[in-house]
Structures are given as structure tokens and as C-alpha cells.
Design an enzyme around this catalytic site. Structure first.
Site, PDB file in Angstrom:
ATOM      1  N   ASP A 399       1.067  -1.304   0.087  1.00  0.00           N
ATOM      2  CA  ASP A 399       0.164   0.043   0.116  1.00  0.00           C
ATOM      3  C   ASP A 399       1.063   1.338  -0.049  1.00  0.00           C
ATOM      4  O   ASP A 399       2.015   0.990   0.291  1.00  0.00           O
ATOM      5  CB  ASP A 399      -0.768  -0.055   1.311  1.00  0.00           C
ATOM      6  CG  ASP A 399      -1.756   1.404   1.374  1.00  0.00           C
ATOM      7  OD1 ASP A 399      -2.381   1.768   0.523  1.00  0.00           O
ATOM      8  OD2 ASP A 399      -1.894   1.860   2.434  1.00  0.00           O
ATOM      9  N   ASP A 598      -1.568  -0.948   6.145  1.00  0.00           N
ATOM     10  CA  ASP A 598      -1.691  -0.523   7.507  1.00  0.00           C
ATOM     11  C   ASP A 598      -3.194   0.029   7.905  1.00  0.00           C
ATOM     12  O   ASP A 598      -3.441   0.304   8.882  1.00  0.00           O
ATOM     13  CB  ASP A 598      -0.677   0.910   7.888  1.00  0.00           C
ATOM     14  CG  ASP A 598      -1.109   2.001   7.246  1.00  0.00           C
ATOM     15  OD1 ASP A 598      -1.535   1.761   6.044  1.00  0.00           O
ATOM     16  OD2 ASP A 598      -1.046   2.938   7.824  1.00  0.00           O
ATOM     17  N   ASP A 602      -6.840  -1.800   4.065  1.00  0.00           N
ATOM     18  CA  ASP A 602      -6.124  -2.851   3.715  1.00  0.00           C
ATOM     19  C   ASP A 602      -6.478  -4.226   4.163  1.00  0.00           C
ATOM     20  O   ASP A 602      -5.802  -5.210   3.774  1.00  0.00           O
ATOM     21  CB  ASP A 602      -4.544  -2.450   4.071  1.00  0.00           C
ATOM     22  CG  ASP A 602      -3.986  -1.160   3.442  1.00  0.00           C
ATOM     23  OD1 ASP A 602      -4.448  -0.991   2.237  1.00  0.00           O
ATOM     24  OD2 ASP A 602      -3.349  -0.527   4.269  1.00  0.00           O
TER      25      ASP A 602
END
Length: 712
Positions: A399, A598, A602
Site C-alpha cells: 500500500d 496499515d 487494507d
């Protein structure tokens, strides 16, 4: 091998019924303490007590076995000693002394093998102790008949093998004592973590402060932490300013500044200022306690490779018993005189040399050492299986926000549509975002607060994952989000499209504000890359991995960031449910996927990936969905975790190769295949020494992981 383990039980069975079920299976059990320090102290005390028992039994066995060896083996090696024994006490008396001493060895220090091994054999599930028990009892029983009823044996076969039984017990106790010491060293990481928490805390009360036991601290209490002291529990700073050393938990070497409003973690060290904090989590709810629980869960878990080992071992022990029986029959039928004695000796040698202790140790000791070393580096494997899966990853997908970037973006520009005032738009947008956890939302709130704007109360707030958020603020409906959100709302972004494109191409994030159904403003936010991001990506590529970025950000922004980092593949404009779909696509194209993230958005991708890696500063839901947690929040932990997992799997394979190769090679030798050509036999005593050596090799190899050096 350890004679105690820990276990977790699903569901809520009554404790007496659970203890009774364990007892019926042939084991003893007691409930663990809920406090992690007490639970680990209890386990450590049991481990220390077992070490002490093994040392006591080893010394007793060695003291009793030494005269037996001197009388029997010494007489063979030194004829003068043999003649002296025969002349002064007589060989039959010497045999009776050996019988007494060996019986004491088997009945006292050797009882542990028979108490566990024989019932397991009778249940049809023979284990390693079963092999030792059968082998030593066979040698002892034959020798007892030769000593006290030699007429029952064929002529020329009345020989004693007391020294074999006594020395086998002594050598195996030596190996197990050394194993117990090694296990204590592998669990040292947990003890070190628990020792980070001080036993007392300084509780602030009217008129001063008082030192109390840590167990007396409750959430909401005000605590003082002086310079040089460890923070006792998790809390929020309410007074003071200082630097806090968090390296023991995160692996970050530099102390971090902490002031009013910042959170601190129990076990970290206050450096240079007085801090007053409000306790937010105590006992088993602290970060430190949860870390210990994660490490213990990972160490208790089984890897897929261990399931294969268990299956092989389950067949191996009965196969060894069959091989020993076959060895006995073949030597009895075809061996030279005295055939019965040789048949017994070789059968016992097969039982002892094939004892698969090394196989049983190969995987657990490596997991203990690997996860313990990971904990000291700020790499927490929540599940032991993640160790094996991470080593097999072929692509790492990351990410962007909060993972590769600092996750602390700031507002750099606002462009308003005609009829809208900059401060009014920012105030309404920030009011909506006060209810959101997203880093971009926090940046907008911070910008409004810095401008001194009053934020109106909001109602009917709702987040649209991957798109934005909306709420009623000041009597009007306010929407804030990405361009895809505008398309969902049916609002045309054309007035700002060109400028948004230029900002995105520069690596900045454009957001839009819609007030009362009208396009109100373009808000531009910038996030800086983490200092270690570029090095982490280079290290991942050096490990032969493909690196991808899967982000919900605008495609132009994501590609600009990826170009700076040298990332191979960019997947942008992705909704949370789309991230999981793209993880599946990466798996189909490249192989097993490790996903690093995080945020709440996600969590689906972390769960979908072969291994989910959560940045430690992320949300609880992201951490719960992951198999690995990076406590430092730095992306350099990703290549470090992969390198550690590969080193651990390599260590396990080395151990298994040694264990299987050793047994494969020495079982035929113990059975006597070299005797016809070379006249060589492997005595039971040498077989016991070789078996112990194999286990010690495996333990020593596993302990090398404690010296693992990460690539970054």
C-alpha cells in the site's frame, strides 16, 4: 524433549471437564495465569525445574553407570583389570553388582522413559521414549537372565549387556539436559520482552506521588515517569515533554519526541524529561503483553512442513520397532555363535540409533529461535505458518499511504469554485473529517485547526471505503473524496480536471469537496516518502522479488511515487474490495503474494494475500488480519522479515536433512550390514552417543538463528 507444553482451547468447556479429558489421555494439566508475566514466569519455573530434574537424574545415572562401565568395558580394554576383578570378587559377583547398579539406573533416573514410553506403546502410538524403553529393558532383561538363570539360555550365549542399558540412559539424559538448556536460550527473547516492564509505577495523587505495584494501576490513573525510567503501561502524555527510546519494541535506534497528546508504550524508556501520562491499557491489554502473546502463539504454531515431519515420525517409530525385530530374527537365524547375544545387541542398537529425537527437534527449535530473533528486531510473526509462507513469496505488494509514505500528509493547496470561500470550505470539510481515521482526513483537520477555523458539529457521518466520506455540517450535506467519488455522486470534475492531473503527476493527492450537491473545491495534499522506502524496495528486488504498489490513490499520483522508488508494477484507483481482487491477480501472474498495509481499507487484501504484513503503527483491524507485524512502522522491516523467514526455512531444511540422512545411514549399520564384509558392528553404547550427537547438532544449528543479521 520437554515434558510440558502450552495449549489453547477453542470454545468454553468447563475447566474440570477439560482437565479430566487431558488426564484421560495420559497427561497432566493445570490452567495458566492470565497475566502474561505470571504465565511466563510459571512456564519458566516449570522449565527451570525440569532442567534441574534432568541435571539431577543425569548426575545420578552417570554415578551409577560409571562402575558398570569400568567393570565390564574396562575389563575388555585392560586385561589386567579383568583379571583383578576375577581374582578378587569373581565375575559372577561383578555381574550381580552390575545388575544392582543398572537396575537402579533404570528404576530411578531412567524411569521417565518407561513411564511415558511403555504406555504409549500399549496405546498403539509408540514414541521416542518407547524406543529407549524397549531397547534398555531388552538389554537389561537379557543380562538379568544371563546373571541369575543362565541355564535358560543356549550354551555359549550367557553374556551381560548391563553397561549398554546404563550408558544409553545416561547419554540420552545428557542430550535432553542440553536440549532443555538450549530451549531456555531460545525463549530468552520472551523473557527479555517481559523484563522491559517495570514491576512498579509512580501513581500521582493529591499532594504528590506514591510508588505502587504495577498490578494496582488501572486505566485512567495518572502516572509520573522520570528521566531514565521505563514507561510502566501504555498511556497518553498529559504533561511534559521528552524523548522516548522505543528501540526495544520497534527496532528504531533514534529516540522519538513525545509531548502532551502523544501516546507512549509500556516498556519504552523516558530519556530526559518528566512525563505525566494517563494509563490507557494495563495488564494483558498492553502492547507489550500483546507482543508476547503473538510471539508465543507463533512459537506454538506448526508449519506445514512440520505436519509432514509428524506424519513421517508417526510411521517411523513403528517401522523402527519392526526393523529391530527383523534384525533380531535375522541374526538369530543366520548369525555366528553366540547368535542370541549378537541378535539382541544389534536389535537394541537399531532401536537406539534410530530414535528420531533429531526429527522432532528440527522444526520447533528453528521456529523458537527464528521468532525469538524476529521479536528482538521488531518483526512479529503472529502465526508460525507465516514463517514458511513468507519465505515462498514471489511478489510483494505494498500500500502507499502510511506504508511507503509517512502517512502524515499536509494540505498544500485549495482551489475553490466560483461562489465558495476557501475558509468556509475548509471548515466544513474538516468538520466532516474529524470522524475519520484516514491520514488524509487528519491532514485536513490539522490544516483547519492551524488556520484557527471553528469546526461545526456534524451528524449522519458515513465513510465510503476507498472513495471518501460525507456528513451533515451546518445544515448542508458535505462530501469529500477522490475523483471516483464524484462519478458515483454524478458530479462532473471537469472544472478542476487539468489542475488535478498536474498535481497528481507531481506525486500529490487531489481530493474534491462537494457541498450541497455542488462541486466546491479541489484540495491538494502531499505526503512525504519514508526515509527507508527506496532502500526497502531495492532490497526486495535484490532478493529476487517483484515489487508492486496497490493503492486507492489517483493513478497519476501512484505512478509518480512508484517512479521515485523503482517499483515494478502499479495498480491504482483501487477500492478496498478491489485490493483483494488485485492480490489474487498478482498471485495468478507471479505466484505467492505478500501484501503490506496499515489501514482499515487494507484488511481485505491482508487477509487475501498468502502472507499479510501489517505496519505496526496501523489500525488494530489491519494487524489482526495480518500474519506478520512490523513494530517499527518502517518498510525496511519487509525485506528483513523475508530474509529471516528464508533463513529459518533454510535452517529447518538443514536440520531435517541431517536428521533423516543420519537415520537412513545408521540404521543399516546398526542392523549389521557391514559385518559380513568388514566385521563391523555398532554397539548400543555408540548408537546412543550417535543419537545424542544428532540431536545436539540440530539444536546448535537452530541456535545460529539467534545471530541472524538483517539485510537492512
Amino acid at each position: 524433549m520437554a515434558n510440558w507444553v502450552t495449549a489453547s482451547v477453542t470454545g468454553r468447556p468447563p475447566l474440570p471437564a477439560l482437565l479430566a479429558a487431558v488426564s484421560a489421555a495420559g497427561y497432566r494439566a493445570s490452567p495458566m495465569a492470565e497475566d502474561p508475566r505470571q504465565a511466563h514466569a510459571g512456564a519458566a519455573a516449570a522449565e527451570d525445574a525440569e532442567q534441574a530434574r534432568l541435571r539431577r537424574d543425569l548426575l545420578l545415572a552417570a554415578g551409577l553407570a560409571l562402575p558398570v562401565v569400568l567393570m565390564e568395558m574396562g575389563g575388555h580394554l585392560f586385561p589386567a583389570l579383568h583379571h583383578a576383578i576375577a581374582r578378587h570378587i569373581g565375575m559372577h559377583t561383578a555381574w550381580m553388582l552390575q545388575a544392582l547398579l543398572t537396575t537402579l539406573v533404570l528404576a530411578l533416573p531412567g524411569r521417565r522413559f518407561h513411564a511415558g514410553g511403555l504406555p504409549a506403546l500399549l496405546r498403539g502410538a509408540p514414541d521416542m521414549d518407547s524406543l529407549v524403553a524397549v531397547g534398555t529393558l531388552a538389554a537389561w532383561g537379557y543380562s538379568m537372565v544371563a546373571t541369575f538363570a543362565p541355564g535358560l539360555l543356549p550354551a555359549g550365549t550367557a553374556h551381560v549387556y548391563f553397561e549398554a542399558a546404563a550408558v544409553i540412559v545416561t547419554l540420552i539424559l545428557l542430550g535432553r539436559w542440553l536440549e532443555a538448556r538450549a530451549r531456555g536460550r531460545t525463549s530468552a527473547a520472551i523473557r527479555q520482552l517481559l523484563d522491559l516492564q517495570p514491576p512498579t509505577a509512580r501513581l500521582r495523587r493529591a499532594g504528590g506521588s506514591v510508588e505502587v505495584a504495577l498490578a494496582q494501576v488501572r486505566p485512567g490513573d495518572l502516572l509520573e515517569v522520570r528521566p531514565g525510567e521505563r514507561v510502566p503501561v501504555d498511556g497518553e502524555v498529559v504533561e511534559g515533554r521528552s524523548y522516548v527510546d522505543e528501540s526495544m519494541l520497534t527496532g528504531e535506534p533514534m529516540p522519538v519526541p513525545r509531548t502532551a497528546g502523544d501516546r507512549v508504550t509500556g516498556g519504552t524508556v523516558n530519556q530526559d524529561g518528566l512525563l505525566v501520562l494517563r494509563a490507557t491499557a494495563v495488564g494483558a491489554d498492553t502492547v507489550l503483553a500483546r507482543i508476547v502473546a503473538l510471539v508465543q502463539a507463533a512459537q506454538a504454531g506448526k508449519l506445514p512442513i512440520q505436519a509432514l515431519v509428524d506424519k513421517v515420525t508417526a510411521w517411523f517409530v513403528p517401522a523402527v520397532l519392526a526393523a529391530a525385530a527383523l534384525t533380531f530374527v535375522v541374526w538369530l537365524a543366520f548369525g555366528p555363535r553366540p547368535a542370541l547375544g549378537l541378535a539382541l545387541v544389534n536389535a537394541v542398537a537399531v532401536l537406539i540409533v534410530a530414535c528420531p529425537c533429531a526429527m522432532g527437534l528440527a522444526t520447533p527449535t528453528s521456529i523458537l529461535a527464528g521468532t525469538g530473533r524476529g521479536a528482538s528486531l521488531g518483526l512479529l510473526f503472529r502465526k508460525g505458518v507465516a514463517l514458511q509462507q513468507l519465505a515462498g513469496a514471489r511478489v510483494v505488494a505494498l500500500d502507499k499511504t502510511g506504508t511507503l509514505t509517512e502517512g502524515r500528509p499536509h494540505l498544500v493547496a485549495i482551489e475553490t469554485a466560483p461562489g465558495f470561500d476557501r475558509d468556509t470550505v475548509l471548515a466544513k470539510v474538516a468538520a466532516v473529517e474529524t470522524a475519520s481515521e484516514h491520514p488524509l482526513a487528519r491532514a485536513l483537520v490539522a490544516a483547519a485547526q492551524a488556520a484557527g477555523l471553528a469546526l461545526e458539529p456534524v451528524r449522519d457521518f458515513a465513510a465510503v471505503p476507498g472513495c471518501g466520506a460525507h456528513a451533515m455540517a451546518g445544515g448542508v450535506r458535505v462530501h469529500v473524496g477522490a475523483e471516483r467519488y464524484l462519478h458515483r455522486l454524478g458530479v462532473d470534475p471537469a472544472p478542476f480536471a487539468g489542475r488535478a492531473r498536474r498535481f497528481a503527476n507531481a506525486g500529490r493527492t487531489p481530493l474534491y469537496a462537494v457541498i450541497d450537491g455542488r462541486l466546491a473545491a479541489l484540495l491538494v495534499l502531499a505526503d512525504t516518502l519514508k526515509p527507508d522506502s527506496a532502500a526497502a524496495v531495492r532490497a526486495l528486488r535484490a532478493q529476487g522479488l517483484k515489487v508492486a504498489m496497490v493503492s486507492g490513490d489517483d493513478g497519476r499520483t501512484a505512478r509518480a511515487i512508484a517512479a521515485q522508488l523503482g517499483i515494478d508494477e502499479v495498480i491504482a484507483d483501487v477500492l478496498p474490495e478491489g485490493k483483494a481482487r488485485h492480490v489474487r491477480g498478482l498471485r495468478e501472474r507471479h505466484g505467492p503474494v505478500a501484501f503490506v498495509g496499515d489501514g482499515i481499507n487494507d484488511a481485505p487484501a491482508l487477509a487475501e494475500a498468502d502472507v499479510g504484513i501489517a505496519i505496526g503503527g496501523g489500525t488494530d483491524i489491519a494487524i489482526e488480519a495480518a500474519g506478520v507485524v512490523l513494530m517499527s512502522g518502517s518498510p525496511r522491516g519487509v525485506p528483513n522479515a523475508i530474509a529471516l523467514s528464508r533463513a529459518t526455512l533454510r535452517n529447518i531444511r538443514q536440520n531435517l536433512f541431517w536428521a533423516f540422512a543420519y537415520n537412513t545411514a545408521l540404521v543399516p549399520v546398526a542392523a549389521g550390514v557391514l559385518y559380513p564384509a568388514f566385521g563391523l558392528l555398532l554397539s548400543p553404547v555408540l548408537a546412543a552417543g550417535a543419537m545424542a550427537l544428532s540431536s545436539l547438532f540440530v539444536l546448535g544449528n537452530a541456535l545460529r538463528l539467534r545471530r541472524f543479521r538483517p539485510p537492512l
